[in-house]
Design an enzyme around this catalytic site. Structure first.
Site, PDB file in Angstrom:
ATOM      1  N   SER A 294       0.848  -1.180   0.000  1.00 54.35           N
ATOM      2  CA  SER A 294       0.000   0.000   0.000  1.00 54.35           C
ATOM      3  C   SER A 294       0.885   1.231   0.000  1.00 54.35           C
ATOM      4  CB  SER A 294      -0.885  -0.018   1.246  1.00 54.35           C
ATOM      5  OG  SER A 294      -1.297   1.286   1.571  1.00 54.35           O
ATOM      6  N   LYS A 300       0.850  -3.511   4.637  1.00 57.20           N
ATOM      7  CA  LYS A 300      -0.049  -4.251   3.751  1.00 57.20           C
ATOM      8  C   LYS A 300       0.660  -5.165   2.754  1.00 57.20           C
ATOM      9  CE  LYS A 300      -3.950  -4.093   3.525  1.00 57.20           C
ATOM     10  NZ  LYS A 300      -4.900  -3.100   3.026  1.00 57.20           N
ATOM     11  N   GLU A 307      -7.362 -10.694  -7.012  1.00 62.82           N
ATOM     12  CA  GLU A 307      -8.426  -9.680  -7.078  1.00 62.82           C
ATOM     13  C   GLU A 307      -8.686  -9.258  -8.522  1.00 62.82           C
ATOM     14  OE1 GLU A 307      -7.855  -7.663  -2.668  1.00 62.82           O
ATOM     15  OE2 GLU A 307      -7.138  -6.585  -4.408  1.00 62.82           O
TER      16      GLU A 307
END
Ligand code: ARG
Length: 484
Positions: A294, A300, A307
């Site tokens: 991130s 993260k 995804e």
């Protein structure tokens, strides 16, 4: 054909700068916007190789049939070889004025070899030409996809084999249901992709029919030999009706439908991978190369690749709907609408190809965390059904057994324990409310309701017993055969 007498009797003056193939018919050129709007060369040029192959097969047939001279054929073959070379080197000048891949190549051929180039289109139309090109292109694409599905399946089987006996919770309603092995879970995706493979292979049969010879829509008055063109291009059959040949895009729709289902399966696996690598679940970890961080949260590690697979599935479904909608209102035979078939088709093929490539690597490299799977299994009363089955095997009717075990689960819940953690005496006490239950509980009950006991009991075909899973993997490997 004699001199164009109608030009004498009409006031027709072709626009001086126009080089359009059909310029004789028109009195003014199209605007730049219309030119761009109607052109397809920027996307259909990826069928250039197929276009050249189709043209050569057509020209050779014309020569065999005496419609084209041997000299003309030699010129066409020489010119096409040079064009193929220019395209391969990236030196070919694609020109928007020439609208599409077919006219660009024909124009260049004529520039290189003169009249022979102008004779190539004898007995042919771009309508049967484009249909032939797409089918050649799609056939190669399907062959590549079939290989990629098998490569994915081989990696999947490796992981399944390594975890043929690794217990994990099987879920229904996303609640812990019963123990399964991780290998067994993965084999469910082998089955899905096995059906996908069959669908693509089946679609290929209908792709592999030759439209050439249908010309614009009605066939041609030249003595053509379609079978010989089909043989040269490796088509199994001829399209049987000239109108259908130029207007049929069923095969493209079928390809997109097979792709949408394949992507749906990979999207479901992606959803599971995302769930499994959530730290609250922690069943697996993905290699860093499939994740990103991130820009703000330093901790993260996001599962971007799965995804995106999930996200791109929406786009593939969209392409399927686009093609269905493209066709639904078209009268026979060819309509320019059909030019819109290519971008959805190409994007579908590219997305499926990339997704399969990435997936084989990603699934082959997952890090499985068996301890976390086992911990999760100990939290959902996963062997409650096994306890009920045990009582049934000792003579209790199933409905009574179900009720007794439900009460035992409630008792265990009250104490914050999994049912498998209760001692035999505690179990007996919990089952006592249902007459005949407690007294049927013997020493062997504990092994029946252990994880391994639960798994091994399911040794029928299609079951999750480790040996059954291993046998399923062996059979899958036999089906797949050796990599080519
Ligand atoms: N670029 C066209 C297509 O993709 C080729 C066929 C054009 N035929 C025609 N009659 N305008 O469909």
């Amino acid at each position: 054909m004699g001199p164009c007498s109608f030009t004498m009797t009409t006031k027709h003056t072709p626009p001086p700068e126009s080089t359009k193939t059909w310029s004789g018919r028109f009195s003014e050129p199209v605007s730049e916007l219309v030119k761009r709007y109607t052109a397809s060369v920027f996307f259909d040029r990826r069928m250039a190789t197929q276009d050249i192959r189709g043209s050569l097969a057509h020209a050779r047939m014309l020569a065999r049939q005496g419609i084209l001279s041997g000299e003309d054929l030699a010129d066409i073959e020489r010119g096409m070889a040079q064009i193929a070379d220019e395209i391969a080197r990236g030196e070919f000048q694609w020109n928007l004025d020439d609208e599409d891949v077919h006219l660009n190549i024909e124009k260049r051929l004529t520039a290189l070899v003169g009249d022979a180039g102008k004779r190539l289109h004898t007995g042919r139309s771009r309508n049967d030409q484009v249909a032939t090109d797409i089918r050649l292109w799609l056939r190669e694409t399907i062959d590549r996809i079939l290989e990629l599905i098998m490569a994915f399946q081989r990696r999947l089987l490796e992981v399944a084999e390594a975890h043929a006996a690794t217990p994990m919770p099987g879920f229904t309603h996303l609640q812990v249901a019963q123990p399964v092995t991780f290998g067994h879970h993965l084999l469910a995706y082998y089955e899905m992709t096995r059906r996908d493979f069959d669908r693509f292979a089946d679609c290929r049969r209908r792709v592999n029919c030759l439209p050439l010879g249908a010309a614009a829509l009605a066939g041609t008055s030249y003595p053509i030999a379609r079978e010989s063109v089909a043989a040269e291009l490796g088509f199994d059959e001829l399209c049987r009706n000239s109108l259908d040949a130029v207007s049929d895009r069923d095969f493209a729709i079928e390809f997109c439908a097979a792709s949408a289902l394949l992507m749906t399966h990979l999207s479901r696996l992606s959803e599971e991978i995302i769930l499994w690598m959530n730290p609250r679940v922690g069943f697996i970890d993905l290699a860093d190369r499939f994740c990103t961080g991130s820009s703000i949260m330093p901790q993260k590690k996001n599962p971007d690749v799965p995804e995106l697979v999930r996200g791109k599935t929406g786009r593939i479904n969209g392409h399927l709907v686009a093609l269905l909608t493209l066709m639904k209102g078209q009268p026979l035979a060819y309509n320019k609408d059909n030019q819109e078939d290519k971008e959805p088709l190409f994007d579908t093929a590219d997305t499926v190809t990339d997704t399969l490539r990435i997936y084989a690597d990603m699934i082959g490299g997952i890090q499985v965390k068996p301890d976390n799977m086992r911990t999760a299994l100990a939290q959902g009363h996963a062997t409650a059904t096994d306890l009920a089955d045990y009582l049934v095997k000792k003579g209790l009717p199933f409905r009574d057994a179900h009720e007794a075990v439900a009460l035992a689960v409630r008792a265990a819940e009250g104490r914050g324990l999994d049912i498998s953690r209760l001692s035999p005496d505690e179990l007996r006490a919990a089952l006592a409310c249902v007459p005949g239950a407690a007294e049927r509980l013997d020493e062997d009950a504990l092994s029946a309701i252990s994880i391994e006991g639960s798994l091994c009991a399911r040794a029928h075909p299609g079951g999750t017993a480790p040996d059954t899973v291993r046998a399923a993997i062996t059979r899958a490997r036999e089906e797949l055969g050796a990599p080519t």
